[in-house]
Design an enzyme around this catalytic site. Structure first.
Site, PDB file in Angstrom:
ATOM      1  N   HIS A   1     -58.291 -11.878  -1.664  1.00 37.55           N
ATOM      2  CA  HIS A   1     -57.947 -12.100  -0.256  1.00 37.55           C
ATOM      3  C   HIS A   1     -56.529 -12.638  -0.125  1.00 37.55           C
ATOM      4  CE1 HIS A   1     -59.021 -13.193   3.982  1.00 37.55           C
ATOM      5  NE2 HIS A   1     -58.068 -14.093   3.773  1.00 37.55           N
ATOM      6  N   GLU A   2     -56.249 -13.719  -0.848  1.00 40.17           N
ATOM      7  CA  GLU A   2     -54.928 -14.335  -0.743  1.00 40.17           C
ATOM      8  C   GLU A   2     -53.842 -13.444  -1.348  1.00 40.17           C
ATOM      9  OE1 GLU A   2     -54.795 -16.633   1.265  1.00 40.17           O
ATOM     10  OE2 GLU A   2     -56.885 -17.285   1.266  1.00 40.17           O
TER      11      GLU A   2
ATOM     12  N   HIS B   1     -52.625 -11.160   1.304  1.00 43.53           N
ATOM     13  CA  HIS B   1     -51.582 -11.823   2.089  1.00 43.53           C
ATOM     14  C   HIS B   1     -50.268 -11.808   1.319  1.00 43.53           C
ATOM     15  CE1 HIS B   1     -53.964 -13.324   5.418  1.00 43.53           C
ATOM     16  NE2 HIS B   1     -54.799 -13.993   4.631  1.00 43.53           N
TER      17      HIS B   1
ATOM     18  N   GLU C   1     -54.030 -10.628   8.311  1.00 44.47           N
ATOM     19  CA  GLU C   1     -55.416 -10.699   7.866  1.00 44.47           C
ATOM     20  C   GLU C   1     -55.952  -9.317   7.507  1.00 44.47           C
ATOM     21  OE1 GLU C   1     -58.665 -13.019   6.720  1.00 44.47           O
ATOM     22  OE2 GLU C   1     -56.603 -13.541   7.264  1.00 44.47           O
TER      23      GLU C   1
END
Length: 487
Positions: A258-259, A262, A288
């Site tokens: 997820h990160e 980003h 996101e």
């Protein structure tokens, strides 16, 4: 242009503040908290002073007058700088400094309150930050409700009414879908083999995955913190964080994916334009979309695990006799969890809609700060069928309010919707689809670079999605994705 040099100088201050904030989240000694608050307050006030100074405004006006429109990037930068400036000049520097100090104090109070599962520790700080949010909303102005003014800072060119209508439409299909997904999981009862999954092995495996999907470790790193996040300290300095559970290696893994999503967005922005709108992310809803795309569309897909499961088995021996089919059932399980960051795809947006409702009620003064735990439990009971056992896993679980991030939460669901639509558009290309099915993610990342990252903030979020996919943002592909995977 002189105005662009001024903006780059302000970016130096802001990224210095980001470095101190990252340190505050990771390694700062507890006794240093008060002084760190003073440092961050000073930098926030100084950056705001520079961005609202007569010299800045004069240079911006001069650049606008001299711009002949021949360079669309320059035109877009000036347009966005004007938009940001119009918002900034409405906020007094003293308010910026006071709010920054309040956020630092609130952050440490939140940590203590969460640890003690005691909302009363955080309550006065939330009241303080809510007062700041309302004060800023009034200074910025809004058409219908205060939430509009705050939302504009995270997801420009939209409105609370638009978000509410989108969420209502999504909920009609999502609520029964989530129920079916949960019932399916109950029937299968998937379980991961017992741990421990050593943290050192998780770190090694996570790094392999992050590098494979495209995160550049020469321009970033991964650290450990209470609440996973990604922050940008410079054009080649992207910091990811995660947390570890020795009973379940997938918790940190999906946090890293997820990160990293980003982070790859930040690494893909035009480095020469760092500090300018053309070198910045367009919105949190688009940001996101990148993290959720890599975490969910990619990271939870059978194709991904066809490649990575043998590697996982090398790192975690207890998986060697655990069939891939059973593992996929485990990562595709749908459960009604009290914790947002640990929620599955099928139920995640129920958490976001609850927070959106809470924030609107607070800003519209339909509830008081003192009523937050009670109202949270009431709404949670309605959506999930049970109430959180304490404040730590209820209204205190998220860091956002302690950072003053009121108006932030809707961007998570916008990200889910955008992720599914972007992934569908990208993989509709046969070359990209074939490569992705073989766990070759370079073509997918290249497509995202060309269609999302390279544009920076030169288009509105919805426009960017339409340019990339051929249609305005819609829940269609997201609901199809959830149904195919969970039903």
């Amino acid at each position: 242009m002189e105005i662009f040099e001024r903006v780059r100088q302000i970016s130096l201050i802001n990224t210095t503040a980001s470095t101190l904030s990252w340190d505050q989240e990771t390694y700062l000694p507890s006794k240093s908290a008060d002084y760190r608050a003073r440092q961050l307050s000073y930098l926030a006030a100084h950056a705001h002073t520079l961005s609202t100074s007569p010299g800045y405004l004069a240079d911006l006006k001069k650049a606008e007058d001299e711009n002949d429109g021949s360079d669309p990037t320059v035109t877009a930068n000036l347009r966005e700088l004007r938009r940001e400036s119009d918002r900034s000049i409405k906020i007094p520097t003293d308010l910026v400094a006071r709010e920054s100090a309040a956020q630092s104090a609130a952050h440490h109070a939140w940590i203590a309150a969460r640890k003690a599962a005691d909302y009363s520790i955080f309550q006065p700080h939330l009241q303080n930050l809510l007062d700041f949010a309302l004060e800023k909303a009034e200074l910025w102005g809004y058409t219908n409700e205060p939430y509009d003014a705050l939302l504009e800072g995270y997801e420009r060119a939209t409105s609370t009414a638009t978000i509410a209508a989108l969420f209502d439409d999504l909920l009609k299909d999502l609520a029964p879908l989530a129920t079916q997904a949960v019932n399916k999981t109950k029937a299968l009862s998937p379980r991961l083999p017992a741990g421990p999954y050593p943290i050192s092995q998780q770190q090694a495996f996570n790094a392999i995955v992050a590098e494979k999907i495209g995160f550049d470790f020469d321009a970033g790193r991964i650290d450990t913190t209470t609440h996973p996040f990604c922050t940008t300290l410079g054009p080649c300095d992207i910091r990811l964080t995660t947390r570890y559970e020795e009973s379940d290696f997938t918790s940190s893994l999906f946090g890293v994916m997820h990160e990293a999503g980003h982070g790859m967005y930040e690494q893909g922005l035009p480095a020469d334009d760092f500090g300018l709108p053309s070198g910045a992310a367009v919105s949190l809803g688009i940001h996101e979309s990148q993290s959720r795309l890599w975490e969910n569309q990619v990271g939870r897909s059978p194709e991904f695990w066809d490649h990575f499961y043998p590697i996982a088995q090398e790192h975690f021996p207890q998986l060697k006799d655990f069939p891939l089919e059973k593992f996929l059932q485990f990562i595709h399980r749908a459960e009604l969890s009290p914790i947002r960051v640990e929620a599955d795809e099928a139920t995640y947006d129920l958490h976001i809609i609850l927070r959106f409702q809470m924030e609107r009620m607070l800003l519209n003064k339909e509830i008081t700060v003192a009523q937050v735990p009670e109202k949270w439990s009431e709404l949670f009971q309605k959506s999930f069928g049970f109430a959180p056992e304490n404040d730590a896993v209820g209204c205190l679980q998220d860091i956002h309010w302690s950072m003053g991030g009121i108006g932030y939460f809707p961007t998570y669901t916008l990200g889910n919707i955008n992720a599914a639509q972007l992934f569908h558009a990208a993989t509709s290309d046969p070359v990209i689809g074939k490569a992705t099915n073989s766990a070759d993610y370079a073509p997918l990342l290249t497509w995202l670079r060309e269609n999302v990252h390279n544009h920076g903030a030169t288009h509105n979020p919805a426009t960017l999605v339409e340019m990339a996919t051929g249609s305005a943002p819609t829940t269609e592909h997201y609901l199809k994705h959830l149904s195919a995977r969970y039903i």
